[in-house]
Design an enzyme around this catalytic site. Structure first.
Site, PDB file in Angstrom:
ATOM      1  N   GLU A 172      43.508  53.180  45.876  1.00  0.00           N
ATOM      2  CA  GLU A 172      42.600  52.336  46.667  1.00  0.00           C
ATOM      3  C   GLU A 172      43.157  50.912  46.769  1.00  0.00           C
ATOM      4  OE1 GLU A 172      41.674  54.349  44.161  1.00  0.00           O
ATOM      5  OE2 GLU A 172      40.549  55.866  45.275  1.00  0.00           O
TER       6      GLU A 172
ATOM      7  N   TRP B 190      45.553  49.436  27.657  1.00  0.00           N
ATOM      8  CA  TRP B 190      46.330  50.394  28.446  1.00  0.00           C
ATOM      9  C   TRP B 190      47.794  49.981  28.548  1.00  0.00           C
ATOM     10  CZ3 TRP B 190      43.552  54.513  29.327  1.00  0.00           C
ATOM     11  CH2 TRP B 190      42.186  54.373  29.508  1.00  0.00           C
TER      12      TRP B 190
ATOM     13  N   GLU C  63      49.682  50.807  37.685  1.00  0.00           N
ATOM     14  CA  GLU C  63      50.281  49.758  38.534  1.00  0.00           C
ATOM     15  C   GLU C  63      49.565  49.626  39.878  1.00  0.00           C
ATOM     16  OE1 GLU C  63      54.440  49.053  38.342  1.00  0.00           O
ATOM     17  OE2 GLU C  63      54.632  50.157  36.475  1.00  0.00           O
TER      18      GLU C  63
ATOM     19  N   ILE D  25      50.452  78.328  42.974  1.00  0.00           N
ATOM     20  CA  ILE D  25      51.501  79.333  43.224  1.00  0.00           C
ATOM     21  C   ILE D  25      51.776  80.155  41.960  1.00  0.00           C
ATOM     22  CG2 ILE D  25      53.988  79.572  43.738  1.00  0.00           C
ATOM     23  CD1 ILE D  25      53.557  77.191  45.760  1.00  0.00           C
TER      24      ILE D  25
ATOM     25  N   THR E 164      45.746  51.306  41.628  1.00  0.00           N
ATOM     26  CA  THR E 164      45.269  52.618  42.082  1.00  0.00           C
ATOM     27  C   THR E 164      45.595  52.806  43.570  1.00  0.00           C
ATOM     28  OG1 THR E 164      43.154  51.673  42.736  1.00  0.00           O
ATOM     29  CG2 THR E 164      43.309  52.499  40.469  1.00  0.00           C
TER      30      THR E 164
ATOM     31  N   GLY F   6      40.878  45.609  35.390  1.00  0.00           N
ATOM     32  CA  GLY F   6      42.016  46.462  35.737  1.00  0.00           C
ATOM     33  C   GLY F   6      42.484  46.111  37.135  1.00  0.00           C
TER      34      GLY F   6
HETATM   35  C1  FAD Z   1      49.059  55.628  31.144  1.00  0.00           C
HETATM   36  C2  FAD Z   1      48.767  54.232  31.597  1.00  0.00           C
HETATM   37  C3  FAD Z   1      49.718  53.230  31.382  1.00  0.00           C
HETATM   38  C4  FAD Z   1      49.453  51.909  31.755  1.00  0.00           C
HETATM   39  N1  FAD Z   1      50.358  50.923  31.464  1.00  0.00           N
HETATM   40  C5  FAD Z   1      50.028  49.627  31.703  1.00  0.00           C
HETATM   41  C6  FAD Z   1      50.903  48.572  31.266  1.00  0.00           C
HETATM   42  O1  FAD Z   1      51.982  48.816  30.709  1.00  0.00           O
HETATM   43  N2  FAD Z   1      50.510  47.287  31.492  1.00  0.00           N
HETATM   44  C7  FAD Z   1      49.332  46.966  32.107  1.00  0.00           C
HETATM   45  O2  FAD Z   1      49.036  45.779  32.259  1.00  0.00           O
HETATM   46  N3  FAD Z   1      48.482  47.959  32.529  1.00  0.00           N
HETATM   47  C8  FAD Z   1      48.806  49.258  32.335  1.00  0.00           C
HETATM   48  N4  FAD Z   1      47.938  50.263  32.740  1.00  0.00           N
HETATM   49  C9  FAD Z   1      46.687  49.907  33.373  1.00  0.00           C
HETATM   50  C10 FAD Z   1      46.597  50.277  34.859  1.00  0.00           C
HETATM   51  O3  FAD Z   1      47.409  49.436  35.627  1.00  0.00           O
HETATM   52  C11 FAD Z   1      45.109  50.232  35.259  1.00  0.00           C
HETATM   53  O4  FAD Z   1      44.486  51.346  34.648  1.00  0.00           O
HETATM   54  C12 FAD Z   1      44.905  50.277  36.748  1.00  0.00           C
HETATM   55  O5  FAD Z   1      45.347  49.076  37.341  1.00  0.00           O
HETATM   56  C13 FAD Z   1      43.435  50.496  37.134  1.00  0.00           C
HETATM   57  O6  FAD Z   1      42.571  49.654  36.435  1.00  0.00           O
HETATM   58  P1  FAD Z   1      41.293  50.260  35.691  1.00  0.00           P
HETATM   59  O7  FAD Z   1      41.753  51.410  34.890  1.00  0.00           O
HETATM   60  O8  FAD Z   1      40.588  49.158  34.996  1.00  0.00           O
HETATM   61  O9  FAD Z   1      40.357  50.811  36.862  1.00  0.00           O
HETATM   62  P2  FAD Z   1      39.275  49.967  37.697  1.00  0.00           P
HETATM   63  O10 FAD Z   1      39.894  48.735  38.236  1.00  0.00           O
HETATM   64  O11 FAD Z   1      38.042  49.836  36.893  1.00  0.00           O
HETATM   65  O12 FAD Z   1      39.005  50.948  38.897  1.00  0.00           O
HETATM   66  C14 FAD Z   1      38.076  52.043  38.832  1.00  0.00           C
HETATM   67  C15 FAD Z   1      37.978  52.663  40.224  1.00  0.00           C
HETATM   68  O13 FAD Z   1      37.459  51.682  41.152  1.00  0.00           O
HETATM   69  C16 FAD Z   1      38.353  51.536  42.249  1.00  0.00           C
HETATM   70  N5  FAD Z   1      38.332  50.146  42.719  1.00  0.00           N
HETATM   71  C17 FAD Z   1      38.422  49.002  41.986  1.00  0.00           C
HETATM   72  N6  FAD Z   1      38.374  47.929  42.787  1.00  0.00           N
HETATM   73  C18 FAD Z   1      38.281  48.395  44.056  1.00  0.00           C
HETATM   74  C19 FAD Z   1      38.202  47.789  45.349  1.00  0.00           C
HETATM   75  N7  FAD Z   1      38.247  46.453  45.486  1.00  0.00           N
HETATM   76  N8  FAD Z   1      38.089  48.593  46.441  1.00  0.00           N
HETATM   77  C20 FAD Z   1      38.060  49.935  46.300  1.00  0.00           C
HETATM   78  N9  FAD Z   1      38.127  50.581  45.127  1.00  0.00           N
HETATM   79  C21 FAD Z   1      38.252  49.813  44.013  1.00  0.00           C
HETATM   80  C22 FAD Z   1      39.717  51.930  41.691  1.00  0.00           C
HETATM   81  O14 FAD Z   1      40.616  52.283  42.725  1.00  0.00           O
HETATM   82  C23 FAD Z   1      39.349  53.078  40.772  1.00  0.00           C
HETATM   83  O15 FAD Z   1      39.223  54.260  41.533  1.00  0.00           O
HETATM   84  C24 FAD Z   1      48.210  51.591  32.402  1.00  0.00           C
HETATM   85  C25 FAD Z   1      47.274  52.605  32.639  1.00  0.00           C
HETATM   86  C26 FAD Z   1      47.527  53.907  32.236  1.00  0.00           C
HETATM   87  C27 FAD Z   1      46.471  54.958  32.479  1.00  0.00           C
END
Ligand code: FAD
Length: 380
Positions: free
Chosen positions: A367, A156, A363, A337, A365, A131
């Site tokens: 972080e 996702w 797009e 509220i 997080t 992600g």
């Molecule tokens: C409703 C929805 C729609 C979406 N639509 C799309 C889409 O159309 N196309 C697409 O490609 N993706 C899409 N996504 C995916 C979205 O972009 C990812 O969920 C997001 O980038 C986070 O990746 P992850 O969920 O794997 O979390 P992870 O990367 O596993 O992160 C988990 C936690 O670890 C933290 N973390 C990770 N690496 C670090 C670091 N180096 N330093 C500090 N903290 C860190 C993160 O901030 C988070 O808190 C969608 C997601 C959702 C929920």
């Protein structure tokens, strides 16, 4: 605010507001509860030019700027974040990628259908195991004669099942090497391309989020976007623009929550007076209004730089980071509220509360935004 007071921006915002109030608001809770994704709404938005906002008129779009785009997303998100998310993903991810990196033939082939919402766009970067670390993707594309063969799953993905045209970033080089990914357009109906599991989400439930599965999916080299090996760099540039839409989505959700809370605080009486008379409540409203104004300024700043083709990686990350955190805070305070009523589905604030959380995740997080911002400020 100077940006938003332009006559054209106001007209476009009014059209989006009127549409959202007339055609989306009456169904918001029904779609949310049933997790119903309403394709007919996007067709209507296509007729209004809101599905190809940034696409030049020669490719069938509205040829508007990022300022109008931000205004449209905000107005829709004030009513329903989920529809706002789908409109944003369609415009700035799939369509935006083809607009920025497609050749003339690809633009003529795909943009008119996307801009009119004849088909919805999907954009696949994220995978189950990658992600934030999207560059480490497992989905591969292997050259075979004049074709590419795609294998793997993207997770996702907004419109992962319903998207008629998908842009997919797949690995074309060795894992963990530079320039190892390439972007492709894959049309729905191509053998070996299917939609997978639809996610059952906390919020944004009327926006479809699903897997896209590639099983020996063969596509012609003509569907490659840009050079082999440039896919990840392209994706980062697309995300710079996409983050402006998530910032706009966040501002819209926060404004929706504030509007509802303002009205309620004047109507709800406790201790023989409206609760807005209590400083504990009015200060919450003051904080919400101030933070929303700041988030909106950051969003328009990023949009303005994007329009002027100025570097905006830092500005879009700042806007996305700040606005999304503001949306969560504003929605949380709005529930507070409303008291017990805010905890029910009879009032809109519980949905703003659930929808807002996506903004700090999708797009990139919060972080990851801080990593981007820190990298940029340390350069200076
Ligand atoms: C409703 C929805 C729609 C979406 N639509 C799309 C889409 O159309 N196309 C697409 O490609 N993706 C899409 N996504 C995916 C979205 O972009 C990812 O969920 C997001 O980038 C986070 O990746 P992850 O969920 O794997 O979390 P992870 O990367 O596993 O992160 C988990 C936690 O670890 C933290 N973390 C990770 N690496 C670090 C670091 N180096 N330093 C500090 N903290 C860190 C993160 O901030 C988070 O808190 C969608 C997601 C959702 C929920």
């Amino acid at each position: 605010m100077e940006f938003a007071t332009e006559e054209l921006t106001q007209q476009v915002a009014q059209t989006a507001r009127d549409f959202a109030l007339q055609y989306i608001r009456p169904h918001v809770m029904e779609w949310d509860e049933a997790q119903h994704f309403p394709p007919e709404i996007f067709k209507e938005l296509g007729r209004l030019g809101m599905m190809g906002v940034l696409v030049p008129e020669e490719y069938g779009g509205s040829g508007l700027s990022y300022i109008e785009y931000v205004a449209i997303i905000q107005e829709i998100a004030k009513v329903c974040g989920a529809i706002g998310l789908s409109v944003a993903a369609h415009n700035s991810l799939c369509t935006g990628h083809i607009l920025a990196f497609g050749n003339e033939e690809q633009k003529r082939k795909y943009l008119p259908a996307l801009a009119s919402a004849q088909v919805l766009g999907a954009w696949g970067l994220t995978e189950a195991n990658t992600g934030s670390d999207a560059g480490n993707m497992g989905c591969t594309a292997v050259k075979d004669g004049g074709d590419w063969v795609l294998n793997g799953t993207k997770n996702w993905i907004t419109h992962g099942i319903s998207g008629g045209i998908a842009v997919v970033v797949a690995r074309t080089g060795e894992p963990r090497t530079k320039n190892n990914a390439t972007a492709f357009v894959v049309e729905r109906g191509t053998k070996g391309f299917s939609g997978g599991k639809k996610e059952n989400k906390l919020g944004m439930r009327a926006s479809e989020t699903a897997e896209m599965i590639f099983d020996n999916c063969r596509i012609p080299d003509a569907n490659r976007l840009g050079n082999v090996g440039n896919g990840f760099q392209q994706a980062l540039k697309v995300l710079d623009g996409g983050r402006i839409s998530i910032a706009a989505l966040s501002v819209g959700i926060a404004k929706g929550a504030l509007e509802a809370a303002l009205q309620y605080s004047k109507e709800r009486h406790q201790f023989d007076q409206p609760i807005s008379n209590f400083q504990g409540i009015s200060f919450k409203l003051a904080d919400m209004a101030t933070e929303i104004a700041a988030a909106e300024l950051l969003t328009f700043q990023a949009a303005d730089r994007k329009n002027k083709h100025l570097p905006m990686t830092k500005e879009s990350a700042m806007a996305k980071y700040y606005a999304s955190e503001v949306a969560v805070r504003a929605a949380t305070e709005a529930v507070q509220i409303f008291g017990g009523y805010g905890y029910t589905k009879d009032f809109p604030v519980e949905k703003f509360y659930r929808d807002s959380k996506l903004c700090t995740i999708g797009e990139g997080t919060s972080e990851i935004q801080k990593i981007v911002i820190a990298r940029e400020v340390l350069k200076d």
